[in-house]
Motif scaffolding. Sequence first.
Motif, mmCIF file in Angstrom:
data_model
loop_
_atom_site.group_PDB
_atom_site.id
_atom_site.type_symbol
_atom_site.label_atom_id
_atom_site.label_comp_id
_atom_site.label_asym_id
_atom_site.label_seq_id
_atom_site.Cartn_x
_atom_site.Cartn_y
_atom_site.Cartn_z
ATOM 1 N N GLY A 22 0.823 -1.209 0.000
ATOM 2 C CA GLY A 22 0.000 0.000 0.000
ATOM 3 C C GLY A 22 0.855 1.255 0.000
ATOM 4 N N GLY A 23 1.984 1.200 0.684
ATOM 5 C CA GLY A 23 2.902 2.340 0.675
ATOM 6 C C GLY A 23 3.460 2.603 -0.715
ATOM 7 N N ALA A 24 3.775 1.536 -1.424
ATOM 8 C CA ALA A 24 4.256 1.684 -2.799
ATOM 9 C C ALA A 24 3.162 2.298 -3.677
ATOM 10 N N THR A 36 -5.563 10.390 -9.427
ATOM 11 C CA THR A 36 -6.588 10.407 -8.382
ATOM 12 C C THR A 36 -7.046 11.837 -8.163
ATOM 13 N N ASN A 37 -8.220 11.971 -7.573
ATOM 14 C CA ASN A 37 -8.657 13.306 -7.176
ATOM 15 C C ASN A 37 -8.288 13.525 -5.701
ATOM 16 N N GLY A 38 -8.580 14.691 -5.182
ATOM 17 C CA GLY A 38 -8.214 15.013 -3.800
ATOM 18 C C GLY A 38 -8.878 14.105 -2.781
ATOM 19 N N LEU A 39 -10.149 13.775 -3.010
ATOM 20 C CA LEU A 39 -10.869 12.880 -2.099
ATOM 21 C C LEU A 39 -10.185 11.519 -2.049
ATOM 22 N N GLN A 40 -9.895 10.965 -3.199
ATOM 23 C CA GLN A 40 -9.240 9.658 -3.250
ATOM 24 C C GLN A 40 -7.881 9.696 -2.554
ATOM 25 N N TYR A 44 -7.146 7.360 0.544
ATOM 26 C CA TYR A 44 -6.114 6.327 0.414
ATOM 27 C C TYR A 44 -5.081 6.465 1.533
ATOM 28 N N ARG A 45 -4.704 7.689 1.835
ATOM 29 C CA ARG A 45 -3.762 7.917 2.939
ATOM 30 C C ARG A 45 -4.355 7.442 4.265
ATOM 31 N N ALA A 46 -5.615 7.778 4.498
ATOM 32 C CA ALA A 46 -6.271 7.360 5.748
ATOM 33 C C ALA A 46 -6.373 5.842 5.828
ATOM 34 N N GLY A 47 -6.693 5.191 4.721
ATOM 35 C CA GLY A 47 -6.788 3.733 4.711
ATOM 36 C C GLY A 47 -5.456 3.083 5.004
ATOM 37 N N HIS A 48 -4.400 3.608 4.405
ATOM 38 C CA HIS A 48 -3.055 3.080 4.629
ATOM 39 C C HIS A 48 -2.638 3.251 6.091
ATOM 40 N N ALA A 49 -2.884 4.426 6.642
ATOM 41 C CA ALA A 49 -2.517 4.690 8.043
ATOM 42 C C ALA A 49 -3.307 3.808 8.996
ATOM 43 N N PRO A 90 -9.713 -0.001 6.794
ATOM 44 C CA PRO A 90 -8.994 0.369 5.572
ATOM 45 C C PRO A 90 -9.758 0.003 4.303
ATOM 46 N N ALA A 91 -10.454 -1.142 4.329
ATOM 47 C CA ALA A 91 -11.253 -1.516 3.159
ATOM 48 C C ALA A 91 -12.295 -0.449 2.866
ATOM 49 N N GLY A 92 -12.917 0.081 3.908
ATOM 50 C CA GLY A 92 -13.895 1.150 3.713
ATOM 51 C C GLY A 92 -13.285 2.396 3.098
ATOM 52 N N PHE A 93 -12.067 2.732 3.533
ATOM 53 C CA PHE A 93 -11.392 3.909 2.972
ATOM 54 C C PHE A 93 -11.017 3.688 1.512
ATOM 55 N N PHE A 94 -10.459 2.510 1.190
ATOM 56 C CA PHE A 94 -10.028 2.268 -0.187
ATOM 57 C C PHE A 94 -11.203 2.020 -1.126
#
Length: 136
Positions: A22-24, A36-40, A44-49, A90-94
């Motif tokens: 996910g970091g890659a 990606t747009n700003g929302l994505q 994505y950052r929130a899901g990874h964290a 994270p699944a919800g975020f992605f």
Amino acid sequence: MEPATLTLAGILMLALITVEAGGAFLIRVTTGGHPTNGLQKSWYRAGHAHAAVLLVLALAVLPYTDSADLPSWALWLARSGIPTAAILMPAGFFLGVLGRDPAKPNRASLLIPVGAVILTAGLLAAGIGSIAAGRG
């Protein structure tokens, strides 16, 4: 440590490899390699964290569950609640922002509050079980 606890710990450690992947992916997103747009980008950052923090939290709490003084259903919740949340949130975020240019999150984002409830239940069970074992 109990064999079941060691097995789950090994699974969680291996799951951290997916966080590396996910970091890659995030590097590609932030450098423009994946449009990606700003929302994505923010989701994505929130899901990874959330994935990383919750997996490490699950590993940190797991040894305490072996000593927890709980009925079997609550012990199961103490062991599995945090790892389950580490999947759902994270699944919800992605998944919540899939698509070409979403303007708002989709229904998959409901996995985030569901995961939060399960996380809370797992932490409550692990915390109460540890306190009970410490007092008993």
